[in-house]
Design a protein around this motif. Sequence first.
Motif, PDB file in Angstrom:
ATOM      1  N   PRO A 231       1.277  -3.629   5.007  1.00 56.69           N
ATOM      2  CA  PRO A 231       1.819  -3.872   3.655  1.00 56.69           C
ATOM      3  C   PRO A 231       0.789  -3.615   2.552  1.00 56.69           C
ATOM      4  O   PRO A 231       1.138  -3.101   1.486  1.00 56.69           O
ATOM      5  CB  PRO A 231       2.240  -5.344   3.704  1.00 56.69           C
ATOM      6  N   ASP A 232      -0.474  -3.987   2.788  1.00 56.35           N
ATOM      7  CA  ASP A 232      -1.506  -3.749   1.780  1.00 56.35           C
ATOM      8  C   ASP A 232      -1.747  -2.262   1.580  1.00 56.35           C
ATOM      9  O   ASP A 232      -1.996  -1.804   0.459  1.00 56.35           O
ATOM     10  CB  ASP A 232      -2.813  -4.431   2.198  1.00 56.35           C
ATOM     11  N   TYR A 237      -0.310   2.844  -1.607  1.00 56.44           N
ATOM     12  CA  TYR A 237       0.471   4.090  -1.596  1.00 56.44           C
ATOM     13  C   TYR A 237       1.484   4.100  -2.752  1.00 56.44           C
ATOM     14  O   TYR A 237       1.590   5.093  -3.489  1.00 56.44           O
ATOM     15  CB  TYR A 237       1.191   4.221  -0.257  1.00 56.44           C
ATOM     16  N   ASP A 238       2.217   3.004  -2.920  1.00 57.46           N
ATOM     17  CA  ASP A 238       3.219   2.932  -3.995  1.00 57.46           C
ATOM     18  C   ASP A 238       2.549   3.044  -5.355  1.00 57.46           C
ATOM     19  O   ASP A 238       3.040   3.735  -6.253  1.00 57.46           O
ATOM     20  CB  ASP A 238       4.004   1.625  -3.890  1.00 57.46           C
ATOM     21  N   TYR A 239       1.419   2.338  -5.500  1.00 60.61           N
ATOM     22  CA  TYR A 239       0.694   2.402  -6.782  1.00 60.61           C
ATOM     23  C   TYR A 239       0.206   3.829  -7.041  1.00 60.61           C
ATOM     24  O   TYR A 239       0.307   4.341  -8.154  1.00 60.61           O
ATOM     25  CB  TYR A 239      -0.502   1.445  -6.755  1.00 60.61           C
ATOM     26  N   ARG A 247      -5.212   8.126  -5.049  1.00 63.16           N
ATOM     27  CA  ARG A 247      -5.116   6.865  -4.305  1.00 63.16           C
ATOM     28  C   ARG A 247      -3.991   6.928  -3.265  1.00 63.16           C
ATOM     29  O   ARG A 247      -4.086   6.313  -2.206  1.00 63.16           O
ATOM     30  CB  ARG A 247      -4.878   5.715  -5.275  1.00 63.16           C
ATOM     31  N   ALA A 248      -2.941   7.680  -3.568  1.00 64.14           N
ATOM     32  CA  ALA A 248      -1.858   7.830  -2.595  1.00 64.14           C
ATOM     33  C   ALA A 248      -2.368   8.527  -1.337  1.00 64.14           C
ATOM     34  O   ALA A 248      -2.056   8.130  -0.211  1.00 64.14           O
ATOM     35  CB  ALA A 248      -0.704   8.621  -3.222  1.00 64.14           C
ATOM     36  N   ILE A 249      -3.176   9.576  -1.508  1.00 68.03           N
ATOM     37  CA  ILE A 249      -3.757  10.271  -0.349  1.00 68.03           C
ATOM     38  C   ILE A 249      -4.680   9.330   0.416  1.00 68.03           C
ATOM     39  O   ILE A 249      -4.724   9.320   1.651  1.00 68.03           O
ATOM     40  CB  ILE A 249      -4.516  11.529  -0.818  1.00 68.03           C
ATOM     41  N   LYS A 254      -5.212   5.932   5.723  1.00 67.64           N
ATOM     42  CA  LYS A 254      -5.193   4.716   6.522  1.00 67.64           C
ATOM     43  C   LYS A 254      -3.877   4.575   7.283  1.00 67.64           C
ATOM     44  O   LYS A 254      -3.854   4.039   8.394  1.00 67.64           O
ATOM     45  CB  LYS A 254      -5.402   3.494   5.618  1.00 67.64           C
ATOM     46  N   LEU A 255      -2.772   5.071   6.689  1.00 73.92           N
ATOM     47  CA  LEU A 255      -1.492   5.006   7.396  1.00 73.92           C
ATOM     48  C   LEU A 255      -1.510   5.900   8.633  1.00 73.92           C
ATOM     49  O   LEU A 255      -0.979   5.535   9.695  1.00 73.92           O
ATOM     50  CB  LEU A 255      -0.356   5.417   6.451  1.00 73.92           C
TER      51      LEU A 255
END
Length: 636
Positions: A231-232, A237-239, A247-249, A254-255
């Motif tokens: 979730p963190d 990712y959403d931000y 930041r999404a990359i 990590k995903l």
Amino acid sequence: MYNLTIKVKFLLLLFLIFAFRNESLVSQSFDVSQKAENILAQYQNAKSDRLKLDLISQLVRVIHYTDSAQKYYPEAIRLARLVGDAELEAQNLNRLGVYYRNMNLQEEALKLYEEALSISKNADIPVQIGHSLNNIGQIFFYQDQFQESLNYYLEAEKKFLEIGDKEGLAYNYNGMSLVLAEIRDFEQALETINKAIKIREELGNERQLTVSKFNRADILMSMGDYANAEPDIMNLYDYGMANDKIRAINALEKLVELKLKTYRFSQAVTYAKEAMVLHDEKPFSESIIEIYQMMYQYFFDRGNTIESKKYLSLLESERNRLNEIKTKNYLAGLTIKKQRDEIASLQREKELMEINDRFKFYLSIVLFLLAFAMFVAFSIYYRYYLKQKENLIQLKEKQKQIEAQANELDRLNIVKDKIFSILAHDLKAPMDSLWGMIKLIDEENLTQSEFEEYLPILSQNLGNNSILLENLLIWSRSQMKGMNVQISRINLFKLVEENIRFLLSSGFYKGQVVENYVAENIEVEADKNMIDIVFRNLLTNALKFTKEGDQIIVDIKESDNVYTVCVSDQGTGISEEGLKKLFGKDFHSTNGTHQEKGTGLGLILTKELVQKNKGEIWAESTLGMGSTFCFTLPKM
């Protein structure tokens, strides 16, 4: 592996904030620019030093995340000292330190932080004491001095708790959690990062809260708690998708790692592909390198050669690009540091000139009232003229020095590029082969007979690497002007024998006949280590371009003033065009009789070492008829 990952992740976040800080402010750039222009106009019209200080300090706060801010910090610090405002002096020192930290000039940043700490303590300014301690702790964290770092963070925590500074505490707990994670105190690290998250939730700072939650995800993953970490990561990712694709990359990296560790491979591949699409829009993310690495390993482990090769190619390309960016940023940082030193020097000269101008003004009044002192005034003015002339000469000399330094930086940059090229291509391949074999052995996919077939090839590759690495280190030291000649008396026969014995047991030997015709009593005065490298490179070269049964001869001729040493072989020979390229500045190499690869570095280094020992070197060859390499050494 985890310790390295946590630290790289934190450094990556700072790097991304610095490298792409303007991107996150695009929607506000016009307002910030307009506000900065208004403040700058007021500053330029301000009459008092106090007002100038307040305005320039306000200006640098507005443009803190831009490159233009750094040129105003020295003036802000000077004005703070002039009016005796210790708090603004310490604040601007800390902010300038952050700028140098982001440029990877850690030692320069540390000096500024320590100066800010000293000023804050002397003036008893708790907030700046806390921030200075935090900043110093962060520098020690970068330098792997984790206990020192933790001590500074703990001291800063006490200071922030004393004054109830929640924002300072949030930064403190965020940094401290990373140190605790590095020393593998994960329970304490988790407790500490949760404190930072709680404070940032109260303060409502979404960007900083997102960063802290992402740091918590790293700690949870190291503890194997993937369910709570996800979730963190998705929060970042959403931000990132809404505000900052970089930041999404970072979150997607990590995903991918999380899905691989939890055996959800198809989801990992999906996230990796999504990161690649985002990366095409913004090709400056270090996280993509980790994603390519994981995808390469995933497909390699499953025997998917096509996909593993594709990701390996992308990985190498992105690493090269990142190295170029980091190198440019580092060189830019050095340039900025030099500019800062020059500005400080010019500022001191300006202050002296202002004092001198005021002195001239008062002196002129005295001279006007006292006509009989005209001769004295003329003498003073003449001395001032000579001083100005001398200053002009000194400024010109400084300009020449700066130009010379710039030329030297360009030369060192070229050397660096070649070193990176050799490290990336010529040293990497044998290591990959060895790693691949170890992987096959570990998975029991390699039989004893197959292992024995591969072993000579690996031996030859590692032997090549050994000599290449030795040449590379010596050549690099030579290029950096760090190699001095150490003269001693050496026996040439013994030196040749040692190298022949060494090479006959190496991967270069293919059954050739190597003869040493050097007389046993011949001695010269030269640098033994350098001449040893010369013989090894020439003999290695001869072994490389000959085959089984070919003869290689080391002979020596004596003349009035020099000994001429020659290494002859019956190998493939060199064309006239190839002879012209030998010993030049460019790296030139061809494959040996067993397709051995080279870099061309050995002969360039050999020429430099011979010349350092007051000798000369040349080559004679006919294509298909063998080659002879000769060099001279002065007689004792």
